[in-house]
Design a protein around this motif. Structure first.
Motif, mmCIF file in Angstrom:
data_model
loop_
_atom_site.group_PDB
_atom_site.id
_atom_site.type_symbol
_atom_site.label_atom_id
_atom_site.label_comp_id
_atom_site.label_asym_id
_atom_site.label_seq_id
_atom_site.Cartn_x
_atom_site.Cartn_y
_atom_site.Cartn_z
ATOM 1 N N VAL A 287 0.831 -1.205 0.000
ATOM 2 C CA VAL A 287 0.000 0.000 0.000
ATOM 3 C C VAL A 287 0.867 1.258 0.000
ATOM 4 N N LEU A 288 1.924 1.267 0.806
ATOM 5 C CA LEU A 288 2.784 2.456 0.874
ATOM 6 C C LEU A 288 3.490 2.727 -0.446
ATOM 7 N N ASN A 289 3.793 1.685 -1.200
ATOM 8 C CA ASN A 289 4.482 1.884 -2.481
ATOM 9 C C ASN A 289 3.570 2.467 -3.554
ATOM 10 N N ALA A 290 2.282 2.605 -3.244
ATOM 11 C CA ALA A 290 1.383 3.271 -4.187
ATOM 12 C C ALA A 290 1.437 4.785 -4.037
ATOM 13 N N TYR A 291 2.088 5.280 -2.957
ATOM 14 C CA TYR A 291 2.216 6.725 -2.744
ATOM 15 C C TYR A 291 3.514 7.234 -3.355
ATOM 16 N N ASP A 292 3.499 8.479 -3.855
ATOM 17 C CA ASP A 292 4.757 9.107 -4.253
ATOM 18 C C ASP A 292 5.410 9.815 -3.068
ATOM 19 N N ARG A 293 4.658 9.954 -1.965
ATOM 20 C CA ARG A 293 5.208 10.493 -0.718
ATOM 21 C C ARG A 293 4.512 9.777 0.433
ATOM 22 N N ILE A 294 5.308 9.169 1.307
ATOM 23 C CA ILE A 294 4.742 8.391 2.409
ATOM 24 C C ILE A 294 3.991 9.308 3.358
#
Length: 456
Positions: free
Chosen positions: A372-379
């Motif tokens: 899920v976190l890797n779907a963000y460009d910023r955590i």
């Protein structure tokens, strides 16, 4: 009739005598109630009472009941000799504990059950006894105690008795007291032959139950009965038929696929329904689509099947939850079923980053949280999830959690930002387009969000 009995042990005879006493007490109570009601009626009405209708005859003799339940054909032939005896109502009274709110304790209460001789024989598979009763004038479609004999024979299931009843003219579309036809009661794999017999004798495959409008296809899909589903579809069952709540058979199958050991059966049911034209996006109760149900039950293979047939990975239900939200809610319960695979499927079919508040639902399963976190460009800030991670789990996966916390609020690597841009451009086509890109294999693999155990 009450004088005839079998040779029983002393304990059995005591039990029978107790049963007889209970029945006699119940008879006296009902007689007094009738007498009181009659007196009140006569005192209020100057007109003479109407001629009473012919009342059914009751049999409360435990010895007769025992002959039926054991299938003693000789005793049955000696007892049931004409239409009057074969159509008697078999009545049994038993004492059971029920909660009394008024007294605040459990009390003994008399429970009266009614059935017929033919129902007993049909439910237990005594075809020779059932044949004798029918030949002596038993009404084949008599509904006693809420059911007809055909309902009992297919629910058991007892194919030989079902065949016999149908041969004597039993109605295959007769509804019981609950509003179900015999075909709706074919709920076990062993009932396939009964379902075939019913259809061969005119059962309506798309007939719905009285209240909910469940068809036989809904019932078979909900039970994961692959052979039944194939049979009903072959006989013209409508895969798009909806219940009163809007559920299709595909909704029913995906909602019932809860246990891992049953995943294969429900997958095959869904496969048959989709091949027959079922709509993978049909919203049922609470606007849940089959994909919502598959994700809620932690079924990645079933979710993949639905997505392959065009299910929308972004559509919300009535509460505003998307299939991704449902998948995250199910992570904790189905963490042993690789929920990260379902999350990856949804991301590859157009699902975007979730609201940070949803991260707390997957933070106890590092592979799901990483995906899920890797779907963000910023955590996003870790405050939304870090407090939900148990200390012992944090210690076990310290490298991963520390990297996720450290990267929160800081720019990701240029390589990851490029990955996000490419995936955002491809959208719902990621699963098709990425494998075909003219890129080195390691880069194509990187675009598919592989798990590495750290956030960088």
């Amino acid at each position: 009739m009450a004088q005839e009995t079998f040779a029983f042990s002393s304990s059995a005879l005591r039990s029978l005598r107790l049963q007889q006493e209970l029945l006699e007490q119940e008879d006296r109570r009902r007689a007094l109630a009738r007498e009181s009601a009659t007196r009140r009626f006569l005192s209020l009405s100057p007109r003479p009472p109407l001629t009473p209708h012919r009342r059914p005859k009751y049999c409360r003799d435990p010895a007769v009941h025992n002959a039926l339940y054991t299938g003693d054909i000789l005793r049955i032939k000696s007892i049931f000799k004409d239409e009057t005896t074969t159509n008697m109502i078999m009545e049994m009274v038993s004492e059971e504990l029920v909660w009394s709110p008024e007294q605040g304790l459990w009390v003994l209460s008399s429970r009266r059950q009614q059935t017929s001789a033919l129902r007993i024989a049909a439910s237990r598979g005594y075809s020779d006894c059932a044949r004798h009763l029918l030949l002596q004038g038993a009404v084949v479609d008599a509904v006693v105690g809420g059911r007809a004999p055909l309902h009992d024979s297919v629910a058991a299931p007892r194919p030989d008795c079902a065949r016999l009843l149908l041969a004597f003219g039993a109605d295959p579309n007769l509804l019981n007291a609950e509003g179900s036809a015999p075909l709706h009661l074919c709920t076990a794999p062993e009932s396939l032959l009964c379902a075939e017999l019913l259809l061969a004798h005119g059962a309506r495959v798309n007939l719905g139950t009285r209240d909910q409008q469940l068809t036989a296809l809904h019932v078979a899909a909900r039970q994961g009965l692959v052979a039944h589903v194939e049979l009903y579809l072959h006989h013209g069952a409508d895969p798009s038929c909806r219940t009163r709540q809007g559920e299709t058979p595909l909704n029913a199958a995906c909602a019932a696929a809860e246990r891992p050991e049953e995943a294969e059966r429900y997958y095959r049911v869904a496969e048959r329904l989709l091949a027959a034209g079922a709509n993978p996006g049909a919203a049922g109760r609470k606007d849940h689509t089959p994909l919502h149900n598959a994700c809620s039950n932690g079924q990645p293979r079933l979710a993949q099947l639905l997505l392959r047939h065009g299910a929308d990975a972004t559509i919300p239900n009535c509460a505003g939850y998307t299939p991704m939200d449902c998948a995250l809610h199910a992570v904790e319960e189905y963490r042993h079923q690789h929920p990260e695979e379902t999350i990856a499927l949804l991301l590859n079919h157009g699902a975007g980053p979730v609201h940070p508040k949803m991260l707390k639902f997957c933070c106890r399963h590092p592979p799901a949280l990483e995906m899920v976190l890797n779907a963000y460009d910023r955590i996003p800030p870790p405050e939304s999830w870090v407090g939900s991670v148990p200390p012992e789990l944090w210690e076990e996966h310290q490298e991963f959690y520390a990297s996720a916390q450290c990267m929160a609020g800081t720019p990701r690597r240029l390589q990851h930002l490029a990955r996000c841009t490419v995936r955002r451009h491809l959208g719902a086509r990621c699963h098709l387009a990425v494998p075909k890109l003219a890129l080195p294999a390691p880069l194509r693999h990187y675009l598919q969000l592989p798990l590495t155990g750290v956030i960088s």
